[in-house]
Write a protein that holds these residues in place. Sequence first.
Motif, PDB file in Angstrom:
ATOM      1  N   VAL A  60      -0.266  -2.363   7.548  1.00  0.00           N
ATOM      2  CA  VAL A  60      -0.848  -1.400   6.608  1.00  0.00           C
ATOM      3  C   VAL A  60      -1.713  -2.079   5.542  1.00  0.00           C
ATOM      4  O   VAL A  60      -2.068  -1.463   4.539  1.00  0.00           O
ATOM      5  CB  VAL A  60       0.260  -0.533   5.950  1.00  0.00           C
ATOM      6  CG1 VAL A  60       0.934   0.350   6.989  1.00  0.00           C
ATOM      7  CG2 VAL A  60       1.286  -1.409   5.237  1.00  0.00           C
ATOM      8  N   TRP A  61      -2.036  -3.341   5.737  1.00  0.00           N
ATOM      9  CA  TRP A  61      -2.993  -4.075   4.902  1.00  0.00           C
ATOM     10  C   TRP A  61      -4.074  -4.618   5.813  1.00  0.00           C
ATOM     11  O   TRP A  61      -3.788  -5.064   6.929  1.00  0.00           O
ATOM     12  CB  TRP A  61      -2.326  -5.265   4.201  1.00  0.00           C
ATOM     13  CG  TRP A  61      -1.359  -4.938   3.103  1.00  0.00           C
ATOM     14  CD1 TRP A  61      -0.151  -4.330   3.231  1.00  0.00           C
ATOM     15  CD2 TRP A  61      -1.504  -5.256   1.722  1.00  0.00           C
ATOM     16  NE1 TRP A  61       0.474  -4.240   2.012  1.00  0.00           N
ATOM     17  CE2 TRP A  61      -0.336  -4.798   1.067  1.00  0.00           C
ATOM     18  CE3 TRP A  61      -2.498  -5.877   0.971  1.00  0.00           C
ATOM     19  CZ2 TRP A  61      -0.148  -4.949  -0.315  1.00  0.00           C
ATOM     20  CZ3 TRP A  61      -2.304  -6.027  -0.397  1.00  0.00           C
ATOM     21  CH2 TRP A  61      -1.145  -5.564  -1.025  1.00  0.00           C
ATOM     22  N   ASN A  62      -5.306  -4.631   5.338  1.00  0.00           N
ATOM     23  CA  ASN A  62      -6.342  -5.328   6.110  1.00  0.00           C
ATOM     24  C   ASN A  62      -6.443  -6.772   5.617  1.00  0.00           C
ATOM     25  O   ASN A  62      -5.897  -7.138   4.568  1.00  0.00           O
ATOM     26  CB  ASN A  62      -7.684  -4.599   6.058  1.00  0.00           C
ATOM     27  CG  ASN A  62      -8.287  -4.553   4.667  1.00  0.00           C
ATOM     28  OD1 ASN A  62      -8.336  -5.557   3.956  1.00  0.00           O
ATOM     29  ND2 ASN A  62      -8.779  -3.374   4.270  1.00  0.00           N
ATOM     30  N   ILE A  63      -7.121  -7.583   6.366  1.00  0.00           N
ATOM     31  CA  ILE A  63      -7.119  -9.016   6.071  1.00  0.00           C
ATOM     32  C   ILE A  63      -7.833  -9.331   4.753  1.00  0.00           C
ATOM     33  O   ILE A  63      -7.452 -10.265   4.037  1.00  0.00           O
ATOM     34  CB  ILE A  63      -7.700  -9.829   7.242  1.00  0.00           C
ATOM     35  CG1 ILE A  63      -7.382 -11.320   7.048  1.00  0.00           C
ATOM     36  CG2 ILE A  63      -9.198  -9.561   7.409  1.00  0.00           C
ATOM     37  CD1 ILE A  63      -7.531 -12.149   8.299  1.00  0.00           C
TER      38      ILE A  63
ATOM     39  N   THR B  32       0.876  -1.150   0.000  1.00  0.00           N
ATOM     40  CA  THR B  32       0.000   0.000   0.000  1.00  0.00           C
ATOM     41  C   THR B  32       0.925   1.215   0.000  1.00  0.00           C
ATOM     42  O   THR B  32       2.142   1.085   0.145  1.00  0.00           O
ATOM     43  CB  THR B  32      -0.899   0.032   1.237  1.00  0.00           C
ATOM     44  OG1 THR B  32      -0.102   0.315   2.391  1.00  0.00           O
ATOM     45  CG2 THR B  32      -1.620  -1.290   1.435  1.00  0.00           C
ATOM     46  N   MET B  33       0.361   2.409  -0.126  1.00  0.00           N
ATOM     47  CA  MET B  33       1.224   3.596  -0.136  1.00  0.00           C
ATOM     48  C   MET B  33       1.912   3.813   1.214  1.00  0.00           C
ATOM     49  O   MET B  33       2.839   4.618   1.321  1.00  0.00           O
ATOM     50  CB  MET B  33       0.424   4.842  -0.511  1.00  0.00           C
ATOM     51  CG  MET B  33      -0.621   5.266   0.502  1.00  0.00           C
ATOM     52  SD  MET B  33      -1.453   6.796   0.039  1.00  0.00           S
ATOM     53  CE  MET B  33      -2.379   6.282  -1.416  1.00  0.00           C
TER      54      MET B  33
ATOM     55  N   GLY C   8      11.413   1.789  -6.882  1.00  0.00           N
ATOM     56  CA  GLY C   8      12.469   0.821  -6.588  1.00  0.00           C
ATOM     57  C   GLY C   8      11.982  -0.608  -6.664  1.00  0.00           C
ATOM     58  O   GLY C   8      11.559  -1.095  -7.711  1.00  0.00           O
ATOM     59  N   TYR C   9      12.000  -1.300  -5.524  1.00  0.00           N
ATOM     60  CA  TYR C   9      11.622  -2.708  -5.480  1.00  0.00           C
ATOM     61  C   TYR C   9      10.146  -2.913  -5.170  1.00  0.00           C
ATOM     62  O   TYR C   9       9.723  -4.046  -4.916  1.00  0.00           O
ATOM     63  CB  TYR C   9      12.462  -3.443  -4.425  1.00  0.00           C
ATOM     64  CG  TYR C   9      12.323  -2.885  -3.025  1.00  0.00           C
ATOM     65  CD1 TYR C   9      11.250  -3.233  -2.227  1.00  0.00           C
ATOM     66  CD2 TYR C   9      13.271  -2.016  -2.503  1.00  0.00           C
ATOM     67  CE1 TYR C   9      11.099  -2.722  -0.955  1.00  0.00           C
ATOM     68  CE2 TYR C   9      13.143  -1.502  -1.229  1.00  0.00           C
ATOM     69  CZ  TYR C   9      12.060  -1.865  -0.456  1.00  0.00           C
ATOM     70  OH  TYR C   9      11.924  -1.351   0.809  1.00  0.00           O
ATOM     71  N   ALA C  10       9.340  -1.845  -5.173  1.00  0.00           N
ATOM     72  CA  ALA C  10       7.949  -1.968  -4.737  1.00  0.00           C
ATOM     73  C   ALA C  10       6.980  -1.422  -5.761  1.00  0.00           C
ATOM     74  O   ALA C  10       7.278  -0.476  -6.489  1.00  0.00           O
ATOM     75  CB  ALA C  10       7.762  -1.218  -3.418  1.00  0.00           C
ATOM     76  N   THR C  11       5.800  -2.019  -5.814  1.00  0.00           N
ATOM     77  CA  THR C  11       4.687  -1.504  -6.601  1.00  0.00           C
ATOM     78  C   THR C  11       3.511  -1.258  -5.673  1.00  0.00           C
ATOM     79  O   THR C  11       3.080  -2.166  -4.954  1.00  0.00           O
ATOM     80  CB  THR C  11       4.275  -2.490  -7.707  1.00  0.00           C
ATOM     81  OG1 THR C  11       5.341  -2.611  -8.653  1.00  0.00           O
ATOM     82  CG2 THR C  11       3.033  -2.000  -8.431  1.00  0.00           C
ATOM     83  N   VAL C  12       3.028  -0.022  -5.652  1.00  0.00           N
ATOM     84  CA  VAL C  12       1.901   0.351  -4.799  1.00  0.00           C
ATOM     85  C   VAL C  12       0.606  -0.086  -5.477  1.00  0.00           C
ATOM     86  O   VAL C  12       0.367   0.226  -6.648  1.00  0.00           O
ATOM     87  CB  VAL C  12       1.895   1.867  -4.537  1.00  0.00           C
ATOM     88  CG1 VAL C  12       0.631   2.281  -3.780  1.00  0.00           C
ATOM     89  CG2 VAL C  12       3.143   2.271  -3.759  1.00  0.00           C
TER      90      VAL C  12
END
Length: 453
Positions: A207-210, A146-147, A163-167
Motif C-alpha cells: 500500500v506504499w509506492n516506492i 497510508t490509510m 492506536g500504534y499507527a499514524t496515517v
Amino acid sequence: MSGSILISGGTVIDGTGSPARPGEAVLLRDGRVTALGTQAVDDADAHGVDERIDATGRTVMPGLIDAHTHLTFGEPTGNDELFNHRTEAYSSMLSAYNARKVLRAGVTSVLDADCLWNIGCELRDAIEAGIVEGPRMRAGGQALMTMLGGTAGRMIKDEGTTGYATVVSGRDVMVNEIRRQIKYGVDWIKIMVTGLIPSMKGPEVKVWNIDELRTVCDTAHELNTKVVAHCRNSDSTRDAARAGVDLIYHASYLDDEAIEAVIEAGSAMCPTFTLLGNLADYGEKVGTAPELLDVFRAEIEVTAKQLTKAHAAGVKFLTGSETGFAVTPVGEWHARELEMFVEYMGMSPMDAIVAATRNGAFAMRMEDDLGTLEHGKVADVLVIDGDPLADVRILQDKTRIREVIKAGRRIDLVTPIPEQKQRTSDQVRFLAACPLTRSLAFTEEQLERMSHV
C-alpha cells in the motif's frame, strides 16, 4: 558501577559463531567483559572480584536480543481491544510491569519499533534511568501507514493517529511526521508497507509506492535514524529493500526477485515466525478460527523455504517474537524464534544463537558494543542449565536460566512478580462469537420434534 563477577567452569558460546569452549572463565568488571580464559582467572586472583559464579556443567552465553516486540500493547486479543480499550497512563504502568518479565526470560535487549502513544521511548528512558527494571531498549514511535496500511482494515482512520499507527499522506506530511518522531526520541522509524483491504480477498497487499518509501528512508537516514518495515508480500519486501529500508519484518511469500533486492541493498531480515507458529500450533487452544491454522503454517513453510536461500547468500538474520499480543504474551515466547529458524530454515543451533545475539546488536544500533562475549563488550550474560547447541529449545525453559546478567549486574530471578489481574475495561467481551441460529441451538431431531408440536 556494577562491580566485578568471575564466571568459571562453564562452556562458553561467545555469540560470534566460533565453536563452544568448555571450562572457560569470563570476567566482568564495571559492566563490561574484561577478560576470558586463564587471563580472567589470573586477573580475578590478582585484583579480587566482588562475586564468583560456578557455571560448571552449564552454558555461558550472551543475553538474547529480541528484535521485534510490542511491550506497550498490553497483550490484546485483537485490534478493537488495542485501539479502543486502552488509556495512555494505564498502558504506561502495564508496560513497566511487563518489562521485568522480559529480563527473566533471558532477553537483555529488545527493539520495540512501534508503540501506543510514545510509551516506547518513555519506557526505554525509564529503564536507562533505573526507574524501571527491564531490558535495554531501542524504540520507535507510531508506525507510519497510508490509510490502507496494517492489519486493522477500516478501523484505521483516514488521517491522524489510530492506536500504534499514524496515517501519513503526501511528502510533506511524511517528512514532518518523521522529524517529529525523531524530535521526541525514536531510534527507528517503522513503516507498515502492506495492509489488509477488506474488499480484497487474500493476504496483505502493498500500500506504499516506492517513491513514498524512498521519501521515508531518505528523510530518516539524513537524521541518522534507521528504518524498519512490515512487509507481508513479495513486492513489499522488494520495494522496501530498493528504497533503503534497513530491517525487514516478516518478508512473507518473498520471491527470488525480492531476495536479490535484499542482497543488493544489504538489508537485514527478521522473519518473526513465532507469532504465526503459535497460531498454527496452539491457535485451537485460544479460539483461533480453525480454517486459519493451515494458512498460518503454509505461510511459514513457503516463506522459510525462500528465506533459507537468503541466509545461504549471506543476508543478516535477526530473531524477533512479536511479543505483546495475547498469542505472544510477555516473557513467554521470546526464544521460540530460534527453534523456528532451526526447524523451518534448517539453521544450525549455533547460527540461530548468532542471529539472537551478535546479529541482534544491529537492531540495538550497538554492533561494536553488544551481542558477544568478547573483551570490551557490554556484559550481558546468561548462564543456562544444559547445552542449547544440542537442543536450542532449552532457551525457552525459564527453569534452566540460572543467571541473567545485564551490563554486569545480576538480575533477581527469584522474587515473585505480583500476579496481574485483568482490568475489565481493557478487554472486549462478546455476547457471542457467531449468530445463535435455531439450527445451531438445536439438533435436527429436536427441530423435527418441534415442527410437529
